[in-house]
Design an enzyme around this catalytic site. Structure first.
Site, mmCIF file in Angstrom:
data_model
loop_
_atom_site.group_PDB
_atom_site.id
_atom_site.type_symbol
_atom_site.label_atom_id
_atom_site.label_comp_id
_atom_site.label_asym_id
_atom_site.label_seq_id
_atom_site.Cartn_x
_atom_site.Cartn_y
_atom_site.Cartn_z
ATOM 1 N N GLU A 436 1.455 -0.922 2.613
ATOM 2 C CA GLU A 436 1.254 0.449 2.805
ATOM 3 C C GLU A 436 1.492 0.975 4.251
ATOM 4 O OE1 GLU A 436 -2.659 1.911 1.466
ATOM 5 O OE2 GLU A 436 -2.131 1.246 -0.505
ATOM 6 N N ASN A 507 1.117 -0.370 -5.128
ATOM 7 C CA ASN A 507 -0.539 0.027 -4.981
ATOM 8 C C ASN A 507 -0.536 1.357 -5.661
ATOM 9 O OD1 ASN A 507 -0.562 -2.160 -3.443
ATOM 10 N ND2 ASN A 507 -1.177 -1.552 -1.483
ATOM 11 N N TRP A 594 -7.847 -4.204 -7.353
ATOM 12 C CA TRP A 594 -8.581 -3.869 -6.125
ATOM 13 C C TRP A 594 -9.863 -3.360 -6.337
ATOM 14 C CZ3 TRP A 594 -6.927 -5.200 -1.436
ATOM 15 C CH2 TRP A 594 -7.591 -4.866 -0.380
#
Length: 722
Positions: A436, A507, A594
């Site tokens: 990220e 993600n 996650w």
């Protein structure tokens, strides 16, 4: 054996001689490497103002006695607001240890080894600075031999600094600069003093073992290329490599004579038909013992794991292990525990892996940094496929540039440490180069000029140079997540990261942070169509779940992710909607939830917790498996599963409710207060009865399913207080 033959030859020669000379006696063997565990005897003091001289002179009463592993930080409470249980101090912690040099083995080099110190470590011995190490997650060593008084007492000082890595701080150039987790300070993994001969397998190779074994399989036959780095080799020494199977039997052996000061040696071993390391069904391991030897015996020895396996990643059909398609489904994991922080014991690691295996996962993403050596060993033995990654997370720099020379050097040093220290683990299939690092650009939290791509490209090239046998991977947060919902003119400038690494991870939090949960699958289809030659995966997806908060229907609850309302039923519904979208897209080479466990985060004030990210399927203290854990266990595991959801919503006010059960049986039989409600069909592991009437007072619900001739049941008790 060599000395036995020499002695026999001497006897035969003596029998033929009229004046026999006495046969020489072989010298005593040299003891190989030993270690002194540095667990106890440490003193600790948190003090930003101390100097090394002042720390050495402090009285014992001014220190706290601690044992390793140790961290001064404790973060995360299941309540609103912090209490005295929280210790989120960032700064300098000092450790002092007294060591009697006269007890050390003579004729050896003495090398101190720390498995990890958070975040910046400096070491002094006898008032002299020995060295520094920058990075909270990797092993490092210092040779203390020339700093120690061999005849008397020595004072060892270590300063651990976990200051916030902001511009101008002592840690401003140490990655990670940011992240949704807390950097714990201290000597939070074990430490030891290694005692080695002047000639030894190298200990100065970025914390690596000095032995690097590369197994390959050609036409069913195994080849093992062994590369060993050496220090102080002398003429007459040999390198001996012995490969042993799981029962300890020798299956291959090779010897290479060495020359004086030879710094590296290579040899190859052949294994006729190796048993393969085959993931969860058969994680078979060999052990490679590498010895540096002279005529008297072993001078030094190192043993590393070896697993023969082949894998490939196809952009259209996903992951293959040993020629067979293997859909990868698993979790990410952080390394902290409630009340312990990062200072974990071996049994803590073992408990974590057992829970992940129980759920039926076959892969683990080691987020977002290098995990403990225990964790890599457990992955090898359990058969988990591993994504291991360097802590280049979120923020690429502190000043809006692509990174200072010091930060670039630190990220590259941590990349080398990650690879060399874990090269021999067969569980590892990919090296992660970042996570990220486009997030600040998208959210506007950093200057628009911040661009992580130059450093990502350097880390990618470095990883491939260090280890050509494994692909690289990168986790992206944001590319194209709002396509079709927000006009392009209103979207922030988005640096495209796809294509920098060999593999890609996305993600994605549709239905939690943005848009709708049903947008997940179509988004992935667009990304696959856009990058048909790049294998893509879901590296993160998840939602928060608070055990004390409940709603009747998670599907109708309007979520606000940063709010104090994270009902467990919404987390259940989120995963029930997300997983089928991922499961039914075979081009995804892997999927990682996650997160497996709730974990500490200094930016979170959400749900029913403080300083905790509550997206875990298991609580921070590992005591409670949330409902969603059993949804995945029913989907992934072959063990019988019958689990009634909303079990913690024990006191109800509405007499009408629904009963939902997670099970991998075709149907479950449900009773309420002993009365049958019928056999309920289970569709994709979900069995549901609507509009069930509760009676005032206690209500007992029992669900039962039959597996291979035996009944498996679960029960809950709900109290209705109209």
């Amino acid at each position: 054996m060599r000395w036995g033959l020499a002695a026999l030859l001497a006897v035969l020669l003596a029998a033929c001689s009229t004046n026999p000379a006495p046969a020489p006696s072989p010298a005593a063997p040299v003891a190989a490497r030993t270690a002194t565990q540095l667990t106890t005897g440490w003193q600790f003091r948190f003090d930003d103002s101390l100097t090394p001289e002042a720390a050495a002179a402090l009285a014992d009463a001014d220190w706290q006695t601690v044992a390793l592993p140790h961290t001064w930080n404790r973060l995360g409470e299941y309540r609103v607001g912090r209490t005295g249980a929280t210790d989120n101090r960032q700064g300098k912690g000092w450790y002092r240890l007294r060591l009697d040099g006269s007890t050390l083995p003579a004729g050896k080099r003495h090398v101190i080894e720390f498995d990890a110190v958070g975040n910046l470590a400096d070491l002094w011995v006898g008032g002299r600075h020995v060295g520094s190490h920058a990075g909270a997650f990797s092993r490092f060593r210092f040779d203390l031999t020339d700093f120690l008084d061999k005849a008397g007492p020595n004072t060892i000082l270590l300063r651990a600094d976990n200051s916030a890595p902001i511009a101008g701080s002592t840690t401003q150039h140490i990655v990670p600069l940011d992240g949704d987790f807390f950097i714990h300070g201290g000597i939070y993994r074990p430490a030891r003093l290694l005692h080695v001969a002047p000639s030894h397998i190298a200990l100065d190779d970025h914390g690596g073992p000095g032995v690097y074994a590369t197994p390959t399989i050609v036409g069913g036959a195994g080849k093992l290329a062994v590369r060993v780095k050496l220090t102080g080799a002398t003429a007459g020494q040999s390198l001996v490599a012995v490969l042993r199977d799981g029962a300890g039997r020798t299956v291959a052996e090779g010897t290479m004579p060495l020359t004086a000061q030879q710094g590296e040696a290579s040899l190859r071993l052949d294994v006729a038909a190796p048993r393969r390391w085959n993931g969860r069904p058969d994680p078979y391991l060999y052990r490679l013992e590498t010895r540096l030897a002279d005529g008297r015996g072993a001078v030094d020895s190192v043993t590393v794991p070896v697993g023969f396996r082949e894998f490939r990643v196809d952009p259209a059909n996903g992951f293959y292990l040993n020629g067979k398609h293997l859909p990868l489904h698993g979790v990410s994991r952080h390394q902290d525990y409630l009340g312990k922080g990062w200072a974990l014991a071996p049994e803590d690691h073992a408990r974590d892996m057992a829970l992940i295996a129980e759920m039926g996962a076959n892969t683990v993403r080691f987020a977002h940094y290098q995990h403990a050596s225990d964790w890599f060993d457990l992955a090898d033995r359990t058969g988990m496929i591993v994504w291991a990654e360097v802590p280049f997370v979120n923020r690429p720099s502190n000043d809006g540039t692509p990174g200072s020379p010091e930060l670039v050097a630190n990220a590259k040093a941590q990349m080398i440490e990650l690879i060399r220290q874990n090269y021999n683990h067969p569980s590892v299939v990919t090296w992660g180069i970042g996570n990220e690092v486009d997030l600040d650009v998208v959210t506007g939290r950093a200057p628009p000029a911040t661009d992580a791509r130059p450093l990502l490209r350097e880390l990618n090239a470095l990883s491939k140079a260090e280890d050509p046998t494994r692909p690289t991977v990168l986790a992206d947060c944001c590319e194209a997540t709002h396509e079709g919902a927000v006009p392009a003119s209103e979207r922030p400038r988005q640096p495209v990261l796809t294509g920098i690494s060999d593999l890609m991870g996305y993600n994605r939090y549709y239905g939690w942070y943005y848009r709708e949960i049903g947008d997940l699958g179509p988004h992935l289809d667009r990304m696959h169509a856009r990058y048909p030659a790049i294998p893509i995966s879901i590296s993160e997806y998840g939602a928060g779940g608070a055990l004390s908060q409940h709603v009747e229907d998670g599907a109708t609850h309007k979520i606000a992710h940063a709010s104090r309302m994270h009902p467990e039923e919404f987390q259940n519904w989120y995963h029930e909607q997300s997983w089928p979208q991922l499961r039914d897209r075979p081009y995804l080479w892997a999927n990682w939830i996650w997160n497996m466990f709730d974990f500490s985060s200094k930016i979170r004030q959400e749900g029913d917790a403080t300083d905790i990210n509550d997206k875990g399927l298991v609580t921070y203290d590992r005591k409670v498996k949330k409902d969603a854990f059993f949804y995945y266990k029913a989907e992934w595991s072959t063990e019988p599963v019958v689990h009634i959801t909303s079990r913690r919503w024990m006191v109800r006010s509405d007499p009408l409710t629904k009963i939902r059960v997670y099970s991998n049986a075709p149907a479950v039989a449900v009773t309420l207060n002993g009365k049958p409600l019928g056999n309920i069909a289970c569709v994709e592991s979900i069995c549901e009865i609507k509009d069930v009437g509760l009676t005032p007072g206690a209500n007992r619900v029992v669900a039962t399913a039959r597996f291979d001739g035996r009944d498996v049941s679960d029960n809950v008790e709900w109290t209705l207080t109209p």
